[in-house]
Enzyme design. Structure first.
Site, PDB file in Angstrom:
ATOM      1  N   ASN A  29      74.400  30.520   8.429  1.00 54.53           N
ATOM      2  CA  ASN A  29      75.364  29.886   7.522  1.00 54.53           C
ATOM      3  C   ASN A  29      75.894  28.635   8.212  1.00 54.53           C
ATOM      4  O   ASN A  29      76.733  28.725   9.102  1.00 54.53           O
ATOM      5  CB  ASN A  29      76.489  30.881   7.220  1.00 54.53           C
ATOM      6  CG  ASN A  29      77.594  30.266   6.385  1.00 54.53           C
ATOM      7  OD1 ASN A  29      77.436  29.161   5.836  1.00 54.53           O
ATOM      8  ND2 ASN A  29      78.720  30.963   6.273  1.00 54.53           N
ATOM      9  N   LYS A  49      77.720  26.382   7.048  1.00 54.00           N
ATOM     10  CA  LYS A  49      79.056  26.026   6.541  1.00 54.00           C
ATOM     11  C   LYS A  49      79.155  24.504   6.290  1.00 54.00           C
ATOM     12  O   LYS A  49      78.153  23.869   5.967  1.00 54.00           O
ATOM     13  CB  LYS A  49      80.143  26.485   7.513  1.00 54.00           C
ATOM     14  CG  LYS A  49      79.995  27.937   7.934  1.00 54.00           C
ATOM     15  CD  LYS A  49      81.231  28.457   8.615  1.00 54.00           C
ATOM     16  CE  LYS A  49      80.948  29.795   9.256  1.00 54.00           C
ATOM     17  NZ  LYS A  49      82.127  30.523   9.624  1.00 54.00           N
ATOM     18  N   HIS A  66      81.762  35.258   0.830  1.00 56.14           N
ATOM     19  CA  HIS A  66      82.048  34.982   2.246  1.00 56.14           C
ATOM     20  C   HIS A  66      83.559  34.963   2.457  1.00 56.14           C
ATOM     21  O   HIS A  66      84.311  34.521   1.580  1.00 56.14           O
ATOM     22  CB  HIS A  66      81.423  33.642   2.652  1.00 56.14           C
ATOM     23  CG  HIS A  66      81.474  33.424   4.122  1.00 56.14           C
ATOM     24  ND1 HIS A  66      82.589  32.939   4.746  1.00 56.14           N
ATOM     25  CD2 HIS A  66      80.563  33.659   5.098  1.00 56.14           C
ATOM     26  CE1 HIS A  66      82.363  32.875   6.054  1.00 56.14           C
ATOM     27  NE2 HIS A  66      81.141  33.307   6.291  1.00 56.14           N
ATOM     28  N   GLU A 103      85.473  33.080   3.988  1.00 54.16           N
ATOM     29  CA  GLU A 103      86.150  31.791   3.820  1.00 54.16           C
ATOM     30  C   GLU A 103      86.343  31.466   2.341  1.00 54.16           C
ATOM     31  O   GLU A 103      87.315  30.816   1.953  1.00 54.16           O
ATOM     32  CB  GLU A 103      85.372  30.697   4.565  1.00 54.16           C
ATOM     33  CG  GLU A 103      85.563  30.852   6.066  1.00 54.16           C
ATOM     34  CD  GLU A 103      84.364  30.508   6.911  1.00 54.16           C
ATOM     35  OE1 GLU A 103      83.476  29.784   6.440  1.00 54.16           O
ATOM     36  OE2 GLU A 103      84.318  30.981   8.065  1.00 54.16           O
ATOM     37  N   GLU A 113      81.180  41.569   7.582  1.00 51.51           N
ATOM     38  CA  GLU A 113      81.735  40.498   8.403  1.00 51.51           C
ATOM     39  C   GLU A 113      83.240  40.705   8.564  1.00 51.51           C
ATOM     40  O   GLU A 113      84.027  40.227   7.723  1.00 51.51           O
ATOM     41  CB  GLU A 113      81.486  39.149   7.750  1.00 51.51           C
ATOM     42  CG  GLU A 113      80.015  38.809   7.592  1.00 51.51           C
ATOM     43  CD  GLU A 113      79.819  37.306   7.634  1.00 51.51           C
ATOM     44  OE1 GLU A 113      79.165  36.840   8.573  1.00 51.51           O
ATOM     45  OE2 GLU A 113      80.336  36.603   6.751  1.00 51.51           O
ATOM     46  N   GLY A 133      84.019  33.379  13.768  1.00 50.66           N
ATOM     47  CA  GLY A 133      84.379  32.130  14.432  1.00 50.66           C
ATOM     48  C   GLY A 133      85.420  32.274  15.520  1.00 50.66           C
ATOM     49  O   GLY A 133      85.989  31.279  15.972  1.00 50.66           O
ATOM     50  N   SER A 187      80.808  36.207  15.076  1.00 51.52           N
ATOM     51  CA  SER A 187      80.614  35.782  16.469  1.00 51.52           C
ATOM     52  C   SER A 187      79.375  36.405  17.107  1.00 51.52           C
ATOM     53  O   SER A 187      79.398  36.800  18.279  1.00 51.52           O
ATOM     54  CB  SER A 187      81.871  36.078  17.300  1.00 51.52           C
ATOM     55  OG  SER A 187      82.960  35.329  16.801  1.00 51.52           O
TER      56      SER A 187
HETATM   57  C1  PEP Z   1      79.868  33.403   9.249  1.00 52.90           C
HETATM   58  O1  PEP Z   1      80.159  32.258   8.968  1.00 52.90           O
HETATM   59  O2  PEP Z   1      79.440  34.169   8.370  1.00 52.90           O
HETATM   60  C2  PEP Z   1      80.026  33.854  10.619  1.00 52.90           C
HETATM   61  C3  PEP Z   1      79.777  35.100  10.897  1.00 52.90           C
HETATM   62  O3  PEP Z   1      80.463  32.919  11.544  1.00 52.90           O
HETATM   63  P1  PEP Z   1      80.434  33.080  13.154  1.00 52.90           P
HETATM   64  O4  PEP Z   1      79.060  33.576  13.528  1.00 52.90           O
HETATM   65  O5  PEP Z   1      80.722  31.716  13.661  1.00 52.90           O
HETATM   66  O6  PEP Z   1      81.476  34.078  13.518  1.00 52.90           O
END
Ligand code: PEP
Length: 255
Positions: free
Chosen positions: A11, A13, A97, A99, A169, A175, A216
């Site tokens: 992703n 983003k 997601h 976000e 997630e 992040g 992460s």
């Molecule tokens: C994501 O954006 O779905 C995500 C898991 O980000 P990160 O790997 O940076 O934590």
């Protein structure tokens, strides 16, 4: 249960500009060309979908979109439809997601509208669920993730489930550099798999729904996470912007 074929999503983003997106796509093709035992999708920002799509068209890497609007066309200024995404070669979409839920305010009802529209349009869906740090501290993880799963998949038929991937997630892990322990990830994934089987497949043989972990994920934690029985791949944000890190994560799922 037999091991499911790993599925790894990148992703991107709202990151990378055109040259960087193109370079990353080319480098991933180069790095992953011998890899035949995992499915990989990359999700660039909207303006670069078409150009990245052209670059990966002859490769095994699939093109995904980070979002879309559930209506097929019309007066929806600023929105993008599924048929527009199909035109540029995308066949996977992220839905729900964290976000989009927590920054852009998407509700479970919106998430469900999108899931149904995407499945209807023959897209594969990655449905994201996850609890916030506060919900976790209050021991509400199970209630939150099962609720998001069931409301997100309302009116999805058992047959359509084969086009659905779930991404667990935890919001506090996205992040932040804080990753769920393998034990926590396994417990959440197992719960989601049982809930899918009991409540969506309604006792019928549940299709093999893959459940990705996201939050992460890095090369140095991917190996222990993928070793968990119910972790079938990853959804990767930050580390998917680096060709070596993302390639190593993908390779960790098949070694
Ligand atoms: C994501 O954006 O779905 C995500 C898991 O980000 P990160 O790997 O940076 O934590």
């Amino acid at each position: 249960m037999d091991q499911l074929r790993p599925f790894i999503g990148g992703n991107w983003k709202m990151n990378l500009h055109l040259d960087q997106a193109r370079d990353l796509a080319r480098a991933l093709i180069e790095n992953l060309q011998q890899l035949h035992h995992a499915d990989v999708v990359i999700c660039p920002a909207f303006p670069y979908l078409a150009q990245v799509g052209v670059i990966i068209a002859e490769s095994t890497i699939r093109l995904g979109a980070q979002d879309f609007y559930h209506q097929s066309n019309g007066a929806f200024t600023g929105e993008v439809s599924l048929s527009m995404l199909a035109d540029v070669g995308a066949d996977v979409v992220l839905v729900g997601h964290s976000e989009r839920r927590h920054v852009l305010g998407e509700s479970d009802a919106t998430v469900n509208e999108k899931v149904l529209a995407a499945l209807d349009a023959d897209f594969d869906v990655i449905l994201c669920v996850g609890e916030t740090g506060e919900q976790r501290a209050q021991n509400h993880t199970e209630k939150i993730i099962c609720g998001q799963l069931l409301r997100g998949l309302a009116n999805v038929s058992p047959e359509q489930l084969s086009h659905v991937t779930i991404a667990y997630e935890p919001v506090w892990a996205i992040g932040t550099g804080n990753t769920a322990t393998p034990n926590d990830a396994q417990n959440a994934h197992q719960l989601l798999r049982h809930t899918l089987k009991d409540q969506i497949a309604q006792g019928n043989a549940a299709p093999a729904v893959r459940i990705q972990y996201g939050g992460s994920v890095k090369p140095d934690n991917a190996v222990e996470l993928i070793a968990c029985e119910d972790v079938d791949g990853f959804l990767v944000g930050g580390a998917s912007l680096n060709v070596d890190d993302f390639s190593q994560i993908v390779k960790a799922t098949v070694s």
